[in-house]
Design a protein around this motif. Structure first.
Motif, PDB file in Angstrom:
ATOM      1  N   UNK A  59      -5.018  63.012  25.936  1.00 42.36           N
ATOM      2  CA  UNK A  59      -4.095  64.926  26.368  1.00 42.36           C
ATOM      3  C   UNK A  59      -3.484  65.292  25.182  1.00 42.36           C
ATOM      4  N   UNK A  60      -3.333  67.105  25.808  1.00 43.28           N
ATOM      5  CA  UNK A  60      -2.422  67.394  24.928  1.00 43.28           C
ATOM      6  C   UNK A  60      -1.033  67.606  24.986  1.00 43.28           C
ATOM      7  N   UNK A  61      -0.242  67.819  24.295  1.00 41.85           N
ATOM      8  CA  UNK A  61       1.337  67.892  23.600  1.00 41.85           C
ATOM      9  C   UNK A  61       1.346  69.032  25.168  1.00 41.85           C
ATOM     10  N   UNK A  62       1.681  68.465  26.074  1.00 41.99           N
ATOM     11  CA  UNK A  62       3.152  69.390  27.076  1.00 41.99           C
ATOM     12  C   UNK A  62       2.082  69.995  28.193  1.00 41.99           C
ATOM     13  N   UNK A  63       0.927  68.827  27.868  1.00 37.31           N
ATOM     14  CA  UNK A  63      -0.189  69.136  29.464  1.00 37.31           C
ATOM     15  C   UNK A  63       0.748  68.395  30.744  1.00 37.31           C
ATOM     16  N   UNK A  64      -0.658  69.137  31.896  1.00 34.97           N
ATOM     17  CA  UNK A  64       0.221  68.728  33.331  1.00 34.97           C
ATOM     18  C   UNK A  64       0.160  67.066  33.064  1.00 34.97           C
ATOM     19  N   UNK A  65      -1.341  66.938  33.147  1.00 37.51           N
ATOM     20  CA  UNK A  65      -1.888  65.119  33.119  1.00 37.51           C
ATOM     21  C   UNK A  65      -0.951  64.688  32.066  1.00 37.51           C
ATOM     22  N   UNK A  66      -0.825  65.016  30.645  1.00 40.06           N
ATOM     23  CA  UNK A  66       0.065  64.173  29.500  1.00 40.06           C
ATOM     24  C   UNK A  66       1.124  64.266  30.362  1.00 40.06           C
ATOM     25  N   UNK A  67       2.254  65.053  31.222  1.00 40.40           N
ATOM     26  CA  UNK A  67       3.223  64.858  31.980  1.00 40.40           C
ATOM     27  C   UNK A  67       3.374  63.851  33.146  1.00 40.40           C
ATOM     28  N   UNK A 128     -11.738  63.995  22.101  1.00 39.84           N
ATOM     29  CA  UNK A 128     -11.065  63.732  22.775  1.00 39.84           C
ATOM     30  C   UNK A 128     -11.239  65.042  24.044  1.00 39.84           C
ATOM     31  N   UNK A 129     -12.793  65.832  23.330  1.00 39.84           N
ATOM     32  CA  UNK A 129     -13.238  66.556  24.393  1.00 39.84           C
ATOM     33  C   UNK A 129     -13.248  66.164  25.629  1.00 39.84           C
ATOM     34  N   UNK A 130     -13.758  64.875  25.399  1.00 38.89           N
ATOM     35  CA  UNK A 130     -14.551  64.104  26.796  1.00 38.89           C
ATOM     36  C   UNK A 130     -13.949  63.869  27.948  1.00 38.89           C
ATOM     37  N   UNK A 131     -12.196  63.328  27.285  1.00 42.37           N
ATOM     38  CA  UNK A 131     -11.415  63.250  27.251  1.00 42.37           C
ATOM     39  C   UNK A 131     -10.652  63.622  28.340  1.00 42.37           C
ATOM     40  N   UNK A 132     -10.918  64.854  28.097  1.00 43.19           N
ATOM     41  CA  UNK A 132      -9.669  65.595  29.181  1.00 43.19           C
ATOM     42  C   UNK A 132     -10.265  66.952  29.393  1.00 43.19           C
ATOM     43  N   UNK A 133      -9.881  67.798  30.513  1.00 41.78           N
ATOM     44  CA  UNK A 133     -10.542  69.377  31.168  1.00 41.78           C
ATOM     45  C   UNK A 133      -9.437  70.323  30.587  1.00 41.78           C
ATOM     46  N   UNK A 134      -7.896  69.536  30.351  1.00 39.29           N
ATOM     47  CA  UNK A 134      -6.740  70.710  30.634  1.00 39.29           C
ATOM     48  C   UNK A 134      -6.692  72.019  30.362  1.00 39.29           C
ATOM     49  N   UNK A 135      -5.404  73.066  31.003  1.00 36.58           N
ATOM     50  CA  UNK A 135      -5.449  74.584  30.200  1.00 36.58           C
ATOM     51  C   UNK A 135      -3.603  74.583  30.258  1.00 36.58           C
ATOM     52  N   UNK A 136      -3.678  74.813  29.675  1.00 41.02           N
ATOM     53  CA  UNK A 136      -2.318  75.275  28.975  1.00 41.02           C
ATOM     54  C   UNK A 136      -1.794  76.129  30.331  1.00 41.02           C
ATOM     55  N   UNK A 137       0.106  75.354  31.131  1.00 36.03           N
ATOM     56  CA  UNK A 137       0.332  75.387  32.766  1.00 36.03           C
ATOM     57  C   UNK A 137       1.230  76.941  32.037  1.00 36.03           C
ATOM     58  N   UNK A 138       2.226  77.200  33.309  1.00 36.01           N
ATOM     59  CA  UNK A 138       3.453  78.328  33.311  1.00 36.01           C
ATOM     60  C   UNK A 138       4.155  77.343  33.443  1.00 36.01           C
TER      61      UNK A 138
END
Length: 302
Positions: A59-67, A128-138
């Protein structure tokens, strides 16, 4: 006493008398170091940074799923990275360039609108791309979720005030960021006592105090500790936020003796986390939540 806690105490033992003596010698009202079982545990950039092992984290840093992952695991709160978009919206994003973590080849948070940024996808690479589909968020997207929780978690907002496209300059964009944060924290009725805003810019520290006097401020120190401590004292901040590479028991004791709290960020391996705990922090923004929560749980049951 359980074995992991015994190891921590053995590792720290030589430093504890010195730390106590330094804490009692300060001219200001000292802050007492908290015991291990009361150390505040926060997920560093949510669930930490992208790593192949110890632990595996896609999970990318500061991503919603990471939180969400950090809070579900039992963290008391999270540290997240905040940058200001071209149209003055606080965004969750860590890196200085968008190309290093997303599917665009150019630009920075400061050169794109919020709508453009949220249309991107994180692309940290294989596997890592196999395990996440995150986008940067507000940031407001995250706050809208956090206010629905029974208890609002501790929230450390790490301000990234310059990137590869836009420098700090005269601090105008930083002041815009602070005003935007003040608006959002008020709109979502975030408890001020749950928030720490940290930066390495003295002018920003002063502006935070002017706009949000009830919110705690932290000075981030990653290199020259002595200069950082002096700066923290002169700006009247509540916390000194140190890299694990800067933190030592003696330095933590000096911070406590000056009347401020100690926050340390980093730590993935068991050894690194035990070393951080030797510094008697009040809070740890940790990269390996499972390990630190395990040690704290053992301390509570010891």
């Amino acid at each position: 006493m359980k074995q992991p806690i015994r190891q921590v105490l053995l590792l720290c033992g030589a430093w504890l008398p010195l730390s106590a003596a330094l804490a009692q010698s300060g001219a200001n009202t000292p802050v007492a170091a908290v015991p291990l079982q009361e150390v505040q545990v926060l997920g560093h950039a949510g669930s930490g940074f992208i790593t192949p092992i110890n632990p595996f984290n896609a999970l990318p840093p500061s991503s919603l799923r990471g939180v969400e992952k950090a809070l579900k695991r039992g963290a008391d709160g999270i540290e997240i990275d905040i940058q200001l978009s071209q149209d003055s919206v606080p965004m969750l994003y860590h890196n200085r360039e968008l190309a290093t973590l997303t599917n665009t080849r150019e630009g920075c948070i400061s050169t794109r609108t919020a709508a453009s940024i949220t249309s991107l996808r994180y692309r940290p690479g294989w596997p890592y791309d196999w395990f996440q589909q995150e986008r940067p968020q507000r940031l407001d997207t995250l706050l809208a979720r956090l206010v629905k929780r029974p208890t609002f978690p501790y929230l450390h907002l790490d301000l990234h005030e310059e990137d590869a496209c836009t420098g700090y300059d005269d601090g105008r964009r930083s002041r815009m960021l602070i005003r935007a944060l003040a608006t959002l924290l008020s709109r979502y009725q975030v408890p001020p006592g749950q928030v720490l805003i940290l930066t390495n810019q003295p002018a920003t520290l002063q502006y935070i105090h002017e706009q949000m006097p009830q919110v705690a401020r932290g000075l981030e120190v990653t290199q020259d500790f002595d200069a950082g401590l002096q700066l923290a004292q002169s700006n009247g901040v509540q916390s000194v936020v140190m890299s694990k590479y800067v933190a030592t028991p003696e330095r933590s004791a000096r911070v406590h003796s000056a009347g401020m709290k100690v926050v340390i960020f980093g730590g993935r391996s068991s050894r690194a986390i035990r070393r951080i705990l030797c510094c008697q922090p009040d809070a740890v923004e940790v990269d390996n939540l499972r390990q630190l929560l395990h040690l704290r749980s053992k301390a509570k049951g010891a």
